[in-house]
Design a protein around this motif. Sequence first.
Motif, short mmCIF file in Angstrom:
data_model
loop_
_atom_site.label_atom_id
_atom_site.label_comp_id
_atom_site.label_asym_id
_atom_site.label_seq_id
_atom_site.Cartn_x
_atom_site.Cartn_y
_atom_site.Cartn_z
N LEU A 64 -32.34 -23.03 -20.04
CA LEU A 64 -31.67 -22.47 -21.21
C LEU A 64 -30.27 -23.08 -21.25
O LEU A 64 -29.59 -23.14 -20.23
N TYR A 65 -29.86 -23.56 -22.42
CA TYR A 65 -28.51 -24.12 -22.56
C TYR A 65 -28.00 -23.92 -23.98
O TYR A 65 -28.77 -23.67 -24.90
N ARG A 66 -26.70 -24.04 -24.14
CA ARG A 66 -26.09 -24.01 -25.47
C ARG A 66 -26.14 -25.43 -25.99
O ARG A 66 -25.52 -26.33 -25.43
N ASN A 67 -26.88 -25.65 -27.07
CA ASN A 67 -27.06 -27.02 -27.54
C ASN A 67 -25.83 -27.52 -28.30
O ASN A 67 -24.87 -26.79 -28.51
N SER A 68 -25.87 -28.75 -28.71
CA SER A 68 -24.72 -29.40 -29.35
C SER A 68 -24.40 -28.84 -30.73
O SER A 68 -23.34 -29.10 -31.27
N LEU A 69 -25.34 -28.05 -31.30
CA LEU A 69 -25.09 -27.39 -32.58
C LEU A 69 -24.55 -25.98 -32.39
O LEU A 69 -24.28 -25.28 -33.35
N GLY A 70 -24.43 -25.55 -31.13
CA GLY A 70 -23.85 -24.24 -30.83
C GLY A 70 -24.85 -23.11 -30.69
O GLY A 70 -24.45 -21.97 -30.54
N THR A 71 -26.15 -23.40 -30.74
CA THR A 71 -27.15 -22.35 -30.57
C THR A 71 -27.77 -22.44 -29.18
O THR A 71 -27.72 -23.48 -28.54
N GLY A 94 -34.54 -24.27 -30.88
CA GLY A 94 -33.16 -24.12 -31.32
C GLY A 94 -32.57 -25.27 -32.10
O GLY A 94 -31.41 -25.23 -32.48
N TYR A 95 -33.33 -26.33 -32.36
CA TYR A 95 -32.78 -27.48 -33.09
C TYR A 95 -33.27 -27.56 -34.53
O TYR A 95 -32.47 -27.61 -35.43
N GLN A 96 -34.56 -27.61 -34.76
CA GLN A 96 -35.06 -27.78 -36.11
C GLN A 96 -34.86 -26.48 -36.88
O GLN A 96 -35.11 -25.40 -36.38
N ARG A 97 -34.42 -26.62 -38.10
CA ARG A 97 -34.18 -25.46 -38.93
C ARG A 97 -34.76 -25.68 -40.31
O ARG A 97 -34.99 -26.80 -40.72
N ARG A 98 -34.93 -24.62 -41.02
CA ARG A 98 -35.38 -24.72 -42.41
C ARG A 98 -34.28 -25.40 -43.22
O ARG A 98 -33.10 -25.20 -42.98
N GLU A 99 -34.69 -26.16 -44.21
CA GLU A 99 -33.73 -26.87 -45.04
C GLU A 99 -32.73 -25.92 -45.69
O GLU A 99 -31.57 -26.25 -45.84
N LYS A 100 -33.17 -24.71 -46.06
CA LYS A 100 -32.26 -23.80 -46.75
C LYS A 100 -31.15 -23.31 -45.82
O LYS A 100 -30.13 -22.81 -46.27
N ASP A 101 -31.33 -23.44 -44.48
CA ASP A 101 -30.31 -23.04 -43.53
C ASP A 101 -29.32 -24.17 -43.23
O ASP A 101 -28.42 -24.01 -42.43
N CYS A 102 -29.52 -25.32 -43.86
CA CYS A 102 -28.70 -26.50 -43.57
C CYS A 102 -27.91 -26.94 -44.80
O CYS A 102 -28.33 -26.75 -45.93
N LYS A 103 -26.75 -27.53 -44.54
CA LYS A 103 -25.92 -28.10 -45.60
C LYS A 103 -25.83 -29.60 -45.39
O LYS A 103 -25.84 -30.08 -44.26
N GLN A 104 -25.74 -30.34 -46.47
CA GLN A 104 -25.56 -31.78 -46.39
C GLN A 104 -24.21 -32.09 -45.74
O GLN A 104 -23.22 -31.44 -46.03
#
Length: 169
Positions: A64-71, A94-104
């Motif tokens: 378990l670790y805190r990834n580079s995106l902070g999760t 903890g890396y892939q997310r739904r597109e609606k949760d992401c900003k360009q």
Amino acid sequence: MPITCLDLLVRALLPVAFVLIPRTALAQTIGIHLVTLHLPQRDYLTGVNPGVYFKAANGATVGLYRNSLGTMSPYAGYTADFGAASVTGGVVYGYQRREKDCKQVFVGTTPHPARLCDSSPGAKTAAAPLLTPSLRLPQVWGVSPRLTLAPAWLAGDSTALHLSVEWRL
């Protein structure tokens, strides 16, 4: 994007993996995740990635670790050792997310292929493949530093070189 069968399987089995590693295969190696260098460096990536991992004598690996995106990213898999070199394959969360949760992401006014994702609690994440080669460096005061490479095709738009330290029991 609906939750997939793989997501459900990982959510169910990953916590179990921490508990049910057979007694004959108790942790042979305990490690601490420390820092990551991203090439190229991105403003939205953090290089401080604390965490812990356990590798059993049979190669079963959980961490378990805190990834580079902070999760937080729990993972489970198998580590094959080839002398000082190793390859870990498995599943990380903890890396892939739904597109609606992401900003360009923009560099100036130019859109960048990366996406900055919501790392708040409850943000949607999914299971992702884990395949990372690593190299155990010579021991210093009973501790072995380990360098792990996460290539850009696996880690996103940046190659990650990660440093951890480990103790063999």
